[in-house]
Design a protein around this motif. Structure first.
Motif, short mmCIF file in Angstrom:
data_model
loop_
_atom_site.label_atom_id
_atom_site.label_comp_id
_atom_site.label_asym_id
_atom_site.label_seq_id
_atom_site.Cartn_x
_atom_site.Cartn_y
_atom_site.Cartn_z
N LEU A 93 0.83 -1.20 0.00
CA LEU A 93 0.00 0.00 0.00
C LEU A 93 0.87 1.26 0.00
CD1 LEU A 93 -2.76 1.34 0.12
CD2 LEU A 93 -2.69 1.13 2.61
N TYR A 94 1.98 1.19 0.71
CA TYR A 94 2.90 2.34 0.73
C TYR A 94 3.39 2.67 -0.68
CZ TYR A 94 7.30 4.85 1.22
OH TYR A 94 8.32 5.74 1.07
N TYR A 95 3.80 1.63 -1.42
CA TYR A 95 4.28 1.87 -2.78
C TYR A 95 3.16 2.35 -3.70
CZ TYR A 95 8.44 -0.62 -1.22
OH TYR A 95 9.56 -0.99 -0.54
N ARG A 96 1.92 1.97 -3.38
CA ARG A 96 0.80 2.37 -4.22
C ARG A 96 0.42 3.83 -4.02
NH1 ARG A 96 -1.60 3.69 -7.56
NH2 ARG A 96 -3.37 2.86 -8.74
N ILE A 97 0.51 4.32 -2.80
CA ILE A 97 0.09 5.69 -2.53
C ILE A 97 1.23 6.70 -2.68
CG2 ILE A 97 -1.69 4.87 -0.95
CD1 ILE A 97 0.01 5.87 1.36
N SER A 98 2.45 6.23 -2.55
CA SER A 98 3.59 7.15 -2.63
C SER A 98 4.12 7.23 -4.05
CB SER A 98 4.71 6.71 -1.67
OG SER A 98 5.74 7.68 -1.64
N VAL A 99 3.25 7.59 -4.98
CA VAL A 99 3.65 7.73 -6.38
C VAL A 99 4.37 9.07 -6.58
CG1 VAL A 99 2.84 7.82 -8.76
CG2 VAL A 99 1.72 6.30 -7.12
N VAL A 100 3.73 10.14 -6.17
CA VAL A 100 4.34 11.47 -6.25
C VAL A 100 4.28 12.09 -4.86
CG1 VAL A 100 4.32 13.73 -7.36
CG2 VAL A 100 3.55 11.72 -8.63
N PRO A 101 5.31 11.89 -4.04
CA PRO A 101 5.30 12.52 -2.71
C PRO A 101 5.66 14.00 -2.80
CG PRO A 101 7.31 11.24 -3.02
CD PRO A 101 6.49 11.03 -4.26
N VAL A 102 4.91 14.82 -2.07
CA VAL A 102 5.15 16.27 -2.02
C VAL A 102 5.33 16.64 -0.55
CG1 VAL A 102 4.26 18.57 -2.52
CG2 VAL A 102 3.79 16.67 -4.09
N PHE A 103 6.47 17.21 -0.23
CA PHE A 103 6.79 17.55 1.16
C PHE A 103 6.46 19.02 1.42
CE2 PHE A 103 9.40 14.01 -0.13
CZ PHE A 103 9.34 13.15 0.95
#
Length: 449
Positions: free
Chosen positions: A242-252
């Motif tokens: 699930l982490y790899y699925r939601i962290s496609v474009v991380p914005v900090f």
């Protein structure tokens, strides 16, 4: 000298010798007239050429502006207008540039940042700048609902699926079909619900609670969290797939302490909103802005807004000064998150807080690096003792029982408090009056940061 029967100048000659007496006045006049006519024609040609050149330049400029206006703002090098986001610092401009690019696609976005940095506003910006802006923008706070309620809220339910389900109800996935769905606090959902959510993200399919019909939706997902997901995956609290699925474009999103130049803009914006809502005419004095800019704001923009509203509500005049803020009177409860000053200013009014102390003061907390979670200050049972080498104060209303801080300890405390006297008093566990007296006694100049 004429151009189209309009006088453009004059030409004159002055004789300095009698040697030219043989030439008559009429001869001189004819010569000057011919010269003036030539000059007038030359001026006319130059003006015609200049007018034609300016006309062509204006036409080219008009065409260029028309062509550029047809291009998207990100291609023109302009930052798009985002409602609700205030700031001009490089950190916030970098985030806006990233969002303007990301919004053009349908990729999943993961907004990461501390609590109070405005993740919901940036999620709305992703939606408003995308091709889905005309479709619904739906948001769900995953941490605010228990798992059973959250499942029904997201997937919907059929009639009779559980007690109280008297009618069929569409979930947030269906309501957001064609638009954008924000799942806030995604790091707080249970492992069991993570498995259910994974299928929707992969296939875009789900069933309502109590139903057997498979529904398919077209939704752009935006997730938000202030949790260290990498650490949660390592501990087995969050599914790696699930982490790899939601962290496609991380914005900090940067915390407020990394964008101090925006504090003044945000404070004025919040004060204008307060004035409009309450029909007031409050304004900040320069000393008030300096006080705000020197604060740490562990609660980020949310805490700044609350601070402005609280101060404006309690202010006795239209102009807000530095002494109007709670921190000036030692009553800023949020300062306990990082100063450990409860044993000082709050010892009398809040004895239950006197034993609290935050582990790290603001100047010892390193700014959050990209990809790393921000450590949350823990609370100790008792505050660590400060090396208060004291000497008996003379005069100034101090009695023999009143002790004074030595110069080295005072300077150390002022540096930790970014040279804000009220904060230094809380850190050192003394009163604001003692700090003022000690600064004057040791002739220490207060620095402006």
């Amino acid at each position: 000298m004429k151009s189209d029967n309009h006088v453009v100048g004059t030409l004159s000659i002055y004789r300095t010798s009698e040697e030219f007496a043989a030439y008559t006045f009429d001869a001189d006049l004819r010569l000057l007239t011919m010269i003036a006519n030539l000059i007038g024609q030359t001026v006319k040609l130059h003006r015609m050429f200049s007018a034609d050149r300016q006309r062509l330049l204006n036409e080219c400029s008009t065409l260029e502006k028309a062509l550029v206006s047809c291009l998207p703002k990100e291609i023109r090098g302009e930052r798009p207008d985002v409602a609700g986001i205030v700031g001009e610092s490089p950190a916030i401009m970098e985030v806006l540039d990233t969002i303007a690019v990301v919004a053009k696609s349908n990729s999943t976005v993961l907004l990461r940042g501390e609590s109070g940095t405005g993740k919901e506003l940036f999620a709305r910006a992703v939606h408003d700048l995308s091709r889905r802006s005309a479709k619904p923008f739906v948001k769900v706070n995953c941490a605010a609902l228990p798992e059973s309620v959250l499942e029904s809220e997201l997937f919907g339910h059929e009639r009779g699926a559980f007690t109280g389900a008297v009618a069929q109800r569409a979930g947030r996935f269906e309501l957001a079909n064609g638009g954008t769905l924000l799942l806030d606090e995604i790091g707080e959902i249970s492992p069991a619900f993570q498995a259910k959510l994974l299928r929707v993200l992969q296939e875009g399919e789900f069933e309502r609670v109590g139903g057997s019909k498979t529904l398919k939706v077209n939704v752009r997902f935006v997730f938000a969290t202030n949790k260290n997901l990498e650490e949660a995956v390592e501990k087995g609290e969050f599914r790696a797939d699930l982490y790899y699925r939601i962290s496609v474009v991380p914005v900090f999103l940067p915390p407020l302490r990394e964008r101090p130049g925006d504090v003044s803009l945000l404070a004025h914006n919040f004060l204008e909103r307060f004035n409009a809502e309450n029909e007031q005419k409050h304004q900040f004095a320069m000393s008030a802005i300096e006080t705000l800019q020197s604060c740490y704001f562990p609660g980020n923009v949310r805490e700044l807004e609350n601070c402005v509203r609280r101060t404006a509500t309690l202010a006795r005049g239209e102009t807000i000064f530095d002494y109007d803020f709670a921190c000036a009177a030692g009553k800023c409860l949020s300062a306990l998150l990082w100063t450990g000053s409860a044993s000082g200013a709050f010892a009398d009014t809040h004895p239950e807080l006197a034993g609290m102390h935050a582990v790290q003061p603001p100047d010892e907390i390193a700014p959050a690096s990209r990809g790393e979670a921000v450590p949350v200050p823990t609370v100790l049972e008792k505050p660590p003792s400060l090396p208060n080498a004291v000497s008996e104060a003379e005069g100034g209303g101090f009695t023999s029982s009143r002790k004074m801080i030595d110069r080295e300890t005072l300077v150390e405390g002022m540096e930790k408090a970014a040279w804000v006297q009220a904060k230094a008093a809380r850190i050192l566990g003394v009163s604001l009056r003692q700090v003022n007296y000690a600064l004057k006694k040791y002739n220490i100049e207060v620095k402006r940061i």
